[in-house]
Scaffold this motif. Structure first.
Motif, PDB file in Angstrom:
ATOM      1  N   GLY A 234      48.632  46.809  29.239  1.00  0.00           N
ATOM      2  CA  GLY A 234      47.561  47.663  29.738  1.00  0.00           C
ATOM      3  C   GLY A 234      47.082  47.189  31.094  1.00  0.00           C
ATOM      4  O   GLY A 234      47.684  46.314  31.722  1.00  0.00           O
ATOM      5  N   ARG A 235      46.001  47.781  31.520  1.00  0.00           N
ATOM      6  CA  ARG A 235      45.457  47.439  32.836  1.00  0.00           C
ATOM      7  C   ARG A 235      44.345  46.415  32.695  1.00  0.00           C
ATOM      8  O   ARG A 235      43.771  46.230  31.616  1.00  0.00           O
ATOM      9  N   LEU A 236      44.060  45.740  33.795  1.00  0.00           N
ATOM     10  CA  LEU A 236      42.965  44.782  33.824  1.00  0.00           C
ATOM     11  C   LEU A 236      41.634  45.508  33.990  1.00  0.00           C
ATOM     12  O   LEU A 236      41.564  46.577  34.610  1.00  0.00           O
ATOM     13  N   PRO A 237      40.564  44.939  33.465  1.00  0.00           N
ATOM     14  CA  PRO A 237      39.243  45.528  33.738  1.00  0.00           C
ATOM     15  C   PRO A 237      38.802  45.203  35.154  1.00  0.00           C
ATOM     16  O   PRO A 237      39.543  44.595  35.931  1.00  0.00           O
ATOM     17  N   GLN A 238      37.613  45.586  35.468  1.00  0.00           N
ATOM     18  CA  GLN A 238      37.133  45.307  36.815  1.00  0.00           C
ATOM     19  C   GLN A 238      36.876  43.812  36.990  1.00  0.00           C
ATOM     20  O   GLN A 238      36.737  43.067  36.034  1.00  0.00           O
ATOM     21  N   ILE A 239      36.852  43.395  38.252  1.00  0.00           N
ATOM     22  CA  ILE A 239      36.728  41.985  38.593  1.00  0.00           C
ATOM     23  C   ILE A 239      35.300  41.688  39.044  1.00  0.00           C
ATOM     24  O   ILE A 239      34.740  42.399  39.874  1.00  0.00           O
ATOM     25  N   GLU A 240      34.737  40.654  38.473  1.00  0.00           N
ATOM     26  CA  GLU A 240      33.391  40.223  38.849  1.00  0.00           C
ATOM     27  C   GLU A 240      33.354  38.703  38.869  1.00  0.00           C
ATOM     28  O   GLU A 240      34.102  38.036  38.162  1.00  0.00           O
TER      29      GLU A 240
END
Length: 330
Positions: free
Chosen positions: A142-148
């Motif tokens: 799957g895809r990565l979530p957003q980066i923080e």
């Protein structure tokens, strides 16, 4: 008229006197019962005949097939046979040693830690993360979530429909970092080749993967990849971002099994593999099975695939990817 007297020649006395024929054995007429009785008596009490006396003598005849062989010819024959047998055995052993064994084209795929492209004056890359919620199956691709830099909510498949605090799932990564990602609709691990139902993975402490710490991957933090401390951990390269896709240059057609050909069974088998920096295939695994022996035939065909390797910043790098092997009866 003169009287002429008829003068008869004197006949042979054998003609004049008739003699009776003579036989060696006189034929006597006897009753039948006497003949039968005589035969029975001869059967039960045979008469002893005198011993047979041979009057002929054997004559010695030269055998035309006989050959006179000396001792030297026998020795030469044995030596020649032994030499011929030894030569044949030596040729067999020598040919077995000379025949080259098939050498698999396997190269090491222990790659250095892949560092995403970071700003010139940015933080030092490294670390990693992982997670999971003790699920039975692994986290799918799957895809990565957003980066923080300071994520609040860990990426999870099961969403809370009534959260007390709304926060988007995120992982701990420095901002403005170009990471390898994809456009899949579901959250997951971009590095894995597992295709299946949504799952948080077999890890722990939230997040997704086989590690722990609220991140994604096999690490122990809230980052991504192997390692700990957040950020981006190491692993195999994947196509996307700065990593180009390998190009297929040789792909032999897979062979059908007799069972599949008999019932005209067709389909597509999905295979996961690693294309090393030399363009060879390694770590071949079947992700979507067909059965009837076609899975093994697909792996055998993919093992002979050759690629133009993937590159990152002009350098050949090994990547993990999935390919489809189609079986079609024309």
């Amino acid at each position: 008229m003169a009287n002429h007297a008829l003068v008869l020649p004197e006949l042979d006395h054998r003609v004049q006197t008739r003699e009776e024929p003579r036989f060696l054995h006189e034929v006597t007429n006897e009753p039948a019962w006497k003949t039968v009785a005589g035969n029975i008596r001869a059967l039960l009490f045979p008469s002893k005949l005198p011993p047979l006396v041979l009057t002929s003598k054997p004559i010695a005849v030269v055998d035309p097939m006989a050959e006179k062989r000396g001792g030297a010819s026998s020795v030469i024959s044995v030596v020649l046979h032994v030499a011929i047998i030894a030569t044949i055995l030596w040729a067999f052993v020598a040919a077995k040693k000379v025949m080259p064994r098939p050498v698999e084209r396997v190269t090491r795929i222990d790659v250095p830690v892949y560092m995403p492209i970071a700003p010139i004056k940015g933080p030092v890359m490294g670390g990693g993360g992982g997670g999971g919620s003790h699920d039975i199956i692994q986290t799918p691709k799957g895809r990565l979530p957003q980066i923080e830099e300071k994520p609040i909510a860990a990426p999870m498949v099961i969403e809370n429909n009534h959260p007390k605090m709304e926060a988007a799932p995120a992982i701990n990564m420095p901002k403005d970092i170009q990471v390898v990602n994809n456009n899949l609709p579901n959250l997951g691990d971009p590095r894995t080749s597992v295709v299946g139902a949504p799952s948080n993975g077999i890890g722990s402490a939230g997040g997704m993967g086989i590690g722990s710490g609220g991140g994604i991957g096999s690490g122990k933090s809230n980052g991504f990849g192997s390692g700990s401390g957040g950020g981006y951990g190491g692993g195999l390269y994947h196509v996307g971002g700065a990593v180009s896709a390998p190009q297929l240059v040789f792909a032999p057609d897979p062979e059908f099994t007799d069972e599949a050909r008999r019932v005209k069974y067709e389909g597509t088998c999905v295979v996961s593999l690693v294309v090393d920096a030399q363009g060879n295939t390694q770590r071949i695994q079947v992700l979507r099975h067909l059965g009837m022996g076609l899975d093994e035939k697909a792996v055998e065909a993919v093992r002979h695939y050759r690629f133009r390797p993937a590159t990152m910043q002009g350098k050949a790098v090994p990547v993990e990817m999935d390919v489809e092997v189609t079986f079609h009866i024309s």
